[in-house]
Design a protein around this motif. Structure first.
Motif, PDB file in Angstrom:
ATOM      1  N   ALA A  40     121.135 104.617  -4.943  1.00  0.00           N
ATOM      2  CA  ALA A  40     120.089 104.784  -3.926  1.00  0.00           C
ATOM      3  C   ALA A  40     120.692 105.554  -2.749  1.00  0.00           C
ATOM      4  O   ALA A  40     121.915 105.552  -2.582  1.00  0.00           O
ATOM      5  CB  ALA A  40     119.614 103.416  -3.477  1.00  0.00           C
ATOM      6  N   PHE A 171     122.606 100.376 -11.114  1.00  0.00           N
ATOM      7  CA  PHE A 171     122.427  99.093 -10.424  1.00  0.00           C
ATOM      8  C   PHE A 171     121.559  98.048 -11.129  1.00  0.00           C
ATOM      9  O   PHE A 171     121.646  96.885 -10.833  1.00  0.00           O
ATOM     10  CB  PHE A 171     121.864  99.380  -9.023  1.00  0.00           C
ATOM     11  N   ARG A 185     126.208  93.915  -5.757  1.00  0.00           N
ATOM     12  CA  ARG A 185     126.211  95.096  -4.907  1.00  0.00           C
ATOM     13  C   ARG A 185     127.250  96.114  -5.381  1.00  0.00           C
ATOM     14  O   ARG A 185     128.345  95.747  -5.815  1.00  0.00           O
ATOM     15  CB  ARG A 185     126.484  94.707  -3.442  1.00  0.00           C
TER      16      ARG A 185
HETATM   17  N1  ASP Z   1     122.544 100.660  -4.104  1.00  0.00           N
HETATM   18  C1  ASP Z   1     123.286  99.498  -4.533  1.00  0.00           C
HETATM   19  C2  ASP Z   1     124.105  98.943  -3.385  1.00  0.00           C
HETATM   20  O1  ASP Z   1     124.017  99.445  -2.275  1.00  0.00           O
HETATM   21  C3  ASP Z   1     124.123  99.755  -5.735  1.00  0.00           C
HETATM   22  C4  ASP Z   1     125.084 100.918  -5.639  1.00  0.00           C
HETATM   23  O2  ASP Z   1     124.910 101.800  -4.810  1.00  0.00           O
HETATM   24  O3  ASP Z   1     126.030 100.944  -6.418  1.00  0.00           O
HETATM   25  O4  ASP Z   1     124.802  97.991  -3.563  1.00  0.00           O
END
Ligand code: ASP
Length: 440
Positions: A40, A171, A185
């Protein structure tokens, strides 16, 4: 036959349209990159908020019955800006409406959190002219929420085999009942590893915002040298001690399949980055010590009993006391009549009285000595086995820096030397070890 590369791009690499353009240039300049795994949008500047964090806030506002719409609008605006600047046609309003409608039906938090990678990947696929493959259709968890490797590897392989170029959101995946479930995360690294393994990629490129792994913590050592090559085993030792570059679980799928990971920098694509592999090319010249990492917050419980060495099972019984109290041991240096159990202080403090009472009652030791505020440092390198005098150098550099060593433990594979020092000596020790073992 040409090679196949799976490339995962992290949040800062895809934080806005200009970063996405950089990633697209990297992708388009190498036809071997067949599959892309996207995060993201992350932070664009220091105090910015990652889209995933906005999504989690949105969810908790919703769950508390608070007004979540303003946060959802902020998320929408991030994507609108990306879409406008990339010049793609993408109906973000319809997507946000779907999210809002689903949210009103009280979906799990994981669904909402996953929308960051879902939307970004769809937009990136459009921009590249590649196929979007929803992770919910190919990455699976079982009914207990555990990753289902066998089913996933087969499905990803079957799905991607006939698609020349695909973008898969990182994710998340889905449960047997179709609900979305995320990894912990940073889990897009894990998705990248799964896709690389399932497609039998020759290499897993992990594009981030640093020139690879560093040989020491840059908050302590000024400009530490990057690590060009590292084995999986060394990586595991260093990450366990706090050096972080990848999600911990990202190593396992590719390691099993013998696929190397190359950490690269989207903002400096010419830098070679760090290559992580099971074994390294013969002609690679490496220092005996690959890296240094450490952590504060340990306690050592030293148990002394004369003629302990003659008592079978003493050590096992001692460790069992810690384990049944839910306190895992980190290191366990032993002497003839002593054993020290080094544990995480916060875990130990919760069970301290019970553990000490049980040791006294069950093992009748002569003395128990507790040393708090211990920092543990690992000096890691496979080359230490063959380099004579490494340990001597470690100890003399600490002595020269005026550090009192409070614990020494060397792994039986001679891959690492673990040193315990007072927390107040931690930074001095890391600096001294770095300059004697790495910088030289
Ligand atoms: N967007 C998710 C996070 O911020 C997963 C990732 O970026 O790996 O944890």
């Amino acid at each position: 036959m040409s090679r196949v590369i799976t490339a995962k791009f992290g949040g800062t690499s895809l934080a806005d349209a200009s970063q996405i353009r950089k990633a697209a240039e990297i992708i388009k300049s190498n036809p071997e990159i067949k599959y892309v795994v996207a995060s993201a949008p992350g932070k664009r500047f220091k105090d910015d908020i990652k889209v995933t964090d906005l999504l989690y806030s949105c969810y908790s506002e919703f769950a508390k019955g608070d007004e979540f719409f303003p946060t959802l609008v902020k998320i929408k605006q991030r994507y609108e800006e990306i879409i406008r600047e990339l010049g793609v046609t993408f109906d973000i309003s319809a997507e946000i409406d779907t999210i809002e409608q689903t949210l009103k039906k009280y979906p799990p938090a994981d669904y909402l959190a996953s929308r960051g990678e879902y939307l970004n990947s769809k937009i990136i696929a459009d921009f590249l002219g590649w196929t979007f493959v929803d992770a919910a259709e190919v990455i699976f968890f079982d009914e207990n929420g555990h990753f289902d490797g066998e089913k996933t590897f087969m499905t990803v392989n079957a799905k991607l085999r006939d698609i020349p170029n695909a973008v898969v959101p990182g994710f998340y995946g889905s449960m047997p009942d179709g609900r979305i479930k995320t990894f912990s995360r940073g889990g897009s690294d894990v998705t990248g590893s799964i896709v690389a393994r399932s497609t039998q990629s020759d290499i897993y490129e992990n594009w981030t915002d640093v020139n690879g792994m560093l040989s020491a913590d840059p908050r302590i050592v000024n400009n530490p040298l990057p690590i060009e090559y590292i084995t999986y085993t060394e990586l595991r030792e260093l990450s366990y001690m706090g050096a972080s570059v990848l999600h911990e679980d990202a190593v396992f799928p590719v390691r099993k399949a013998g696929i190397p990971i190359n950490i690269r920098n989207t903002n400096a694509p010419d830098a070679k980055g760090t290559l992580i592999a099971a074994s390294l090319p013969k002609d690679v010249k490496r220092r005996p010590v690959t890296g240094i990492a450490g952590r504060k917050g340990f306690t050592s419980v030293r148990v002394e009993k004369s003629q302990m060495n003659g008592q079978t099972g003493f050590g096992a019984r001692l460790l069992y006391i810690f384990s049944r109290n839910g306190v895992p041991f980190e290191h366990c240096p032993t002497g003839i009549d002593t054993i020290s159990v080094v544990v995480n202080s916060s875990a130990f403090d919760l069970r301290r009285d019970d553990i000490l009472r049980e040791i006294k009652n069950e093992l009748s030791p002569d003395f128990i000595t507790i040393e708090k505020n211990l920092a543990v440092i690992a000096v890691v390198g496979e080359g230490m086995v063959s380099a004579r005098g490494t340990a001597a150098k470690v100890f003399s550099s600490l002595a020269d820096a005026g550090v009192n060593i409070r614990m020494i433990d060397q792994g039986s594979d001679e891959l690492n030397i673990i040193i315990g020092v007072d927390e107040s000596d931690y930074e001095t020790s890391v600096k001294a070890l770095y300059s004697s073992m790495i910088e030289k």
